[in-house]
Design a protein around this motif. Sequence first.
Motif, mmCIF file in Angstrom:
data_model
loop_
_atom_site.group_PDB
_atom_site.id
_atom_site.type_symbol
_atom_site.label_atom_id
_atom_site.label_comp_id
_atom_site.label_asym_id
_atom_site.label_seq_id
_atom_site.Cartn_x
_atom_site.Cartn_y
_atom_site.Cartn_z
ATOM 1 N N GLN A 23 0.828 -1.209 0.000
ATOM 2 C CA GLN A 23 0.000 0.000 0.000
ATOM 3 C C GLN A 23 0.859 1.255 0.000
ATOM 4 O O GLN A 23 0.540 2.239 -0.683
ATOM 5 C CB GLN A 23 -0.930 -0.007 1.216
ATOM 6 N N GLN A 24 1.948 1.245 0.756
ATOM 7 C CA GLN A 24 2.859 2.385 0.757
ATOM 8 C C GLN A 24 3.503 2.571 -0.599
ATOM 9 O O GLN A 24 3.670 3.704 -1.085
ATOM 10 C CB GLN A 24 3.935 2.183 1.838
ATOM 11 N N ARG A 25 3.810 1.466 -1.238
ATOM 12 C CA ARG A 25 4.403 1.539 -2.586
ATOM 13 C C ARG A 25 3.402 2.134 -3.566
ATOM 14 O O ARG A 25 3.757 2.979 -4.397
ATOM 15 C CB ARG A 25 4.824 0.134 -3.024
ATOM 16 N N PHE A 26 2.159 1.690 -3.470
ATOM 17 C CA PHE A 26 1.122 2.244 -4.347
ATOM 18 C C PHE A 26 0.934 3.740 -4.093
ATOM 19 O O PHE A 26 0.762 4.527 -5.024
ATOM 20 C CB PHE A 26 -0.206 1.518 -4.117
ATOM 21 N N SER A 27 0.965 4.121 -2.813
ATOM 22 C CA SER A 27 0.791 5.536 -2.468
ATOM 23 C C SER A 27 1.932 6.378 -3.041
ATOM 24 O O SER A 27 1.703 7.477 -3.566
ATOM 25 C CB SER A 27 0.723 5.686 -0.956
ATOM 26 N N ASP A 28 3.147 5.862 -2.988
ATOM 27 C CA ASP A 28 4.280 6.590 -3.553
ATOM 28 C C ASP A 28 4.149 6.702 -5.072
ATOM 29 O O ASP A 28 4.437 7.767 -5.652
ATOM 30 C CB ASP A 28 5.589 5.878 -3.197
ATOM 31 N N LEU A 29 3.733 5.602 -5.715
ATOM 32 C CA LEU A 29 3.538 5.652 -7.171
ATOM 33 C C LEU A 29 2.460 6.654 -7.539
ATOM 34 O O LEU A 29 2.590 7.407 -8.508
ATOM 35 C CB LEU A 29 3.148 4.255 -7.684
ATOM 36 N N ARG A 30 1.377 6.664 -6.787
ATOM 37 C CA ARG A 30 0.296 7.607 -7.055
ATOM 38 C C ARG A 30 0.773 9.050 -6.916
ATOM 39 O O ARG A 30 0.503 9.898 -7.771
ATOM 40 C CB ARG A 30 -0.869 7.348 -6.090
ATOM 41 N N GLU A 31 1.484 9.322 -5.832
ATOM 42 C CA GLU A 31 1.968 10.689 -5.614
ATOM 43 C C GLU A 31 2.955 11.105 -6.694
ATOM 44 O O GLU A 31 2.895 12.230 -7.217
ATOM 45 C CB GLU A 31 2.620 10.763 -4.225
ATOM 46 N N GLN A 32 3.839 10.193 -7.073
ATOM 47 C CA GLN A 32 4.829 10.497 -8.101
ATOM 48 C C GLN A 32 4.164 10.751 -9.449
ATOM 49 O O GLN A 32 4.483 11.730 -10.142
ATOM 50 C CB GLN A 32 5.823 9.332 -8.201
ATOM 51 N N PHE A 33 3.229 9.870 -9.812
ATOM 52 C CA PHE A 33 2.571 10.037 -11.108
ATOM 53 C C PHE A 33 1.661 11.272 -11.113
ATOM 54 O O PHE A 33 1.564 11.983 -12.121
ATOM 55 C CB PHE A 33 1.755 8.788 -11.449
ATOM 56 N N ALA A 34 0.967 11.534 -9.997
ATOM 57 C CA ALA A 34 0.105 12.716 -9.921
ATOM 58 C C ALA A 34 0.923 13.991 -10.090
ATOM 59 O O ALA A 34 0.514 14.925 -10.796
ATOM 60 C CB ALA A 34 -0.649 12.731 -8.588
ATOM 61 N N ARG A 35 2.118 14.032 -9.470
ATOM 62 C CA ARG A 35 2.975 15.205 -9.612
ATOM 63 C C ARG A 35 3.459 15.363 -11.051
ATOM 64 O O ARG A 35 3.440 16.446 -11.613
ATOM 65 C CB ARG A 35 4.167 15.068 -8.644
ATOM 66 N N ARG A 36 3.862 14.237 -11.645
ATOM 67 C CA ARG A 36 4.348 14.289 -13.035
ATOM 68 C C ARG A 36 3.210 14.666 -13.998
ATOM 69 O O ARG A 36 3.396 15.461 -14.927
ATOM 70 C CB ARG A 36 4.933 12.926 -13.418
ATOM 71 N N LEU A 37 2.017 14.112 -13.772
ATOM 72 C CA LEU A 37 0.871 14.412 -14.635
ATOM 73 C C LEU A 37 0.459 15.872 -14.508
ATOM 74 O O LEU A 37 0.211 16.552 -15.507
ATOM 75 C CB LEU A 37 -0.301 13.497 -14.258
ATOM 76 N N ALA A 38 0.409 16.382 -13.286
ATOM 77 C CA ALA A 38 0.014 17.779 -13.081
ATOM 78 C C ALA A 38 1.004 18.727 -13.748
ATOM 79 O O ALA A 38 0.620 19.712 -14.390
ATOM 80 C CB ALA A 38 -0.099 18.073 -11.584
#
Length: 919
Positions: A340-355
């Motif tokens: 879950q922590q790994r997924f959360s990090d991926l989400r945050e990383q991709f959200a930042r890159r997408l934004a």
Amino acid sequence: MTAIKHALQRDIFTPNDERLLSIVNVCKAGKKKRNCFLCATVTTERPVQVNVVKVKKSDKGDFYKRQTAWALRDLAVVDAKDAVKENPEFDLHFDKVYKWVASSTAEKNTFISCIWKLNQRYLRKKIDFVNVSAQLLEELPKVAEESVPSGENQSVAGGDEEAVDEYQELNAREEQDIEIMMEGCEYAISNAEAFAEKLSRELQVLDGANIQSIMASEKQVNILMTLLDEALKEVDQIELKLSSYEEMLQSVKEQMDQISESNHLIHLSNTNNVKLLSEIEFLVNHMDLAKGHIKALQEGDLASSRGIEACTNAADALLQCMNVALRPGHNMLYAVKQQQQRFSDLREQFARRLASHLNNVFVQQFAQTLLQLYNRSYYLSVSGHDQSSTLAQHSIELTLPNHHPVHRDLLRYAKLMEWLKSTDYGKYEGLTKNYMDYLSRLYEREIKDFFEVAKIKMTGTTKEGKKFATLPRKESAVKQETESLHGSSGKLTGSTSSLNKLSVQSSGNRRSQSSSLLDMGNMSASDLDVADRTKFDKIFEQVLSELEPLCLAEQDFISKFFKLQQHQSMGTTMNEAEEMDGGILSRSHNSGVPQAISSEKDMIRQMMIKIFRCIEPELNNLIALGDKIDSFNSLYMLVKMSHHVWTAQNVDPASFLSTTLGNVLVTVKRNFDKCISNQIKQMEEVKISKKSKVGILTFVAEFEEFAALAESIFKNAERRGDLDKAYIKLIRSVFINVEKVANESQKTPRDVVMMENFHRIFATLSRLKISCLEAEKKEAKQKYTDHLQSYVIYSLGQPLEKLNHFFEGVEARVAQGIREEEVSYQLAFNKQELRKVIKEYPGKEVKKGLDNLYKKVDKHLCEEENLLQVVWHSMQDEFIRQYKHFEGLIARCYPGSGVTMEFTIQDILDYCSSIAQSH
């Protein structure tokens, strides 16, 4: 009770071939106590019928009579009211519910028990016994079943036979034996007592024989007892052997128990292993993200269509993994927490890159569009600077740029925006705010240039003295705008609270020309012809037609791109209070949870207000300009704006376009009302020359122009009611002020002013056929006719003035009571005086007077209405009417005098015709 039972059996049931089995003394519940008996009976004939009969005493009280009978098969429920406490009440449910109160609880219980036994024996359909003690409902012994005839399942219990009158039915064999015995005895029927005694003696003989037979068989009994003793010994030996076998089997049993317990443990272990495998497979299947998806989220190309698709699929897969419904206890596993922590990090990383990428896309699209806009603005400025280049000014197309390519490119990211909205609302909100800021700048430039072109096409001029040479170069201006956007967008990847408002930076030397255009002096409507108004109408319609698809396309894009059509409410979270222009978003200080915004439609409308905040002011400026150019332009604008508002409201009454156009429509309606008020004010302030004749008043002609123009504009229009109200105000003011001017006129007679102007009003209303002014049309015609007659009568009194005075005196004498034939005896009105007056008006004098009258009328009347011949013909008719009136007075008042006028009616016709032709 026994005596009553036997009496009822004898008197009522035996004649009907029935047997009474049970009886209970009852009365109806809740009424005056009138006792009766409920009897349970069976018929003696087969098939057996079971009934419940109500019996009561006769009114005389000396015998009983049968009142009502119910078949037991019709009984559905027996309700004893209480199974524990003693209660004499009970209910029987037949076709309706009968409520009874027994004389005693014992009688009630005996009766209910009998009903239950009869039901068990004779009925296939079982009755429902409610609140009945289980002791009353006992099963019948199996011994009794053997005596039941074929087809019956249950019988009355042997121990309860007294309850059914101790009666036991004979079987066929017993009946046959009795018949044989009775046939062997002649007096079996005639003397039953002797027959019974005989049977008793024979029974005693048989009993004695039986006892002797038993005593004779003692030897056989002893032998039997010996055999039984030997059998018991054998049984003891068998029991000893069985005991030894049991001891041997006991050890085997213990071993089997151990084997069974071992098998149970193995089965339990297998079951646990299967469940554990299922849990592991569940976690692996639902919380394992493919390497390709991880790579797409970390390094996927967000610029290409294939890369966007891969990132979209990976983002959806990540969201599914994060939103999986874990079973109880899963969230305590270390591996699950780590995943879950790994997924959360991926989400945050991709959200930042997408934004960051989407913000760069916004900036790039804005810069490209801005460069095109500067090209257009530069051309507009150069062409406007040269006042002689009218052709260049009008060659600019009145169109708004098409943003479809931009929308098409951005819609590729719609699913990713939806993902960002559901996973990281702060970044989604930041992108939304940046998009609104970029678009509000862009649309403000586009729309202002668009309205500048519209104003140039309307007026053909630009602001004088404006120096376009100081315009900055396009490249530097675009670069400056883009750098400012990049500087603000760099903060998007951080906290939402750190977003700052983007300052709108526009060129210092470039200003809107709307204020200069509105500084022009008012232009008179008479200086503009129909072609100018038609041109204005086309330009205004084109402006609205260009704005509508622009707003609708942007609204549709916002709905699809920001996914605002799929949810009913949304929230925002921010640490510092901030309110966007137009009330887009409201955030409160230190708010830790999202605050609900009314609905998605409101959010779309508020974003549109932010993006297109300049539309309403520019439309109001354009409307003010059109009103200054020609006040009648408000008619065109009212019709066009009303149509577009009606169309927008049919699509969505609460949309931005509908609301904005509705607000502007209010301004247009005010200008229209102002136009009407100004016309009324001009009518009230009109002044006439004292030295020249009045003719057709200017405001009458202007009303005709207004009505003709309005009818052509408002044909099949939605706001026809506003025009009808304006017509009523204008026509009443026209009527009032025509009469006012006629009263003030000195050179032109009042009747002429009224006659000519009301004739023009009547002709106008008749030609235009305005339905709401039918009453005013009739009134105008009446006023025209009345004043025409009044003017004719007034004018005709002058050519034969003395003759008129003479006959007025004659009529006055007749009115005083003098007979008509005696008037000639009056000194002032005798025949000689009449002849003197008539001699003063020979044919030449009459013609001369008529000629002078024609000239005077010609001076009074204006050439616009061409009423001279109409008035002259009316005067001719009036003159002939007066001539006939005078001749009649002469014939009545001076009979036989031979006095006649020196001219005839034909002479009058000739005079009038020659005068009209000579002029």
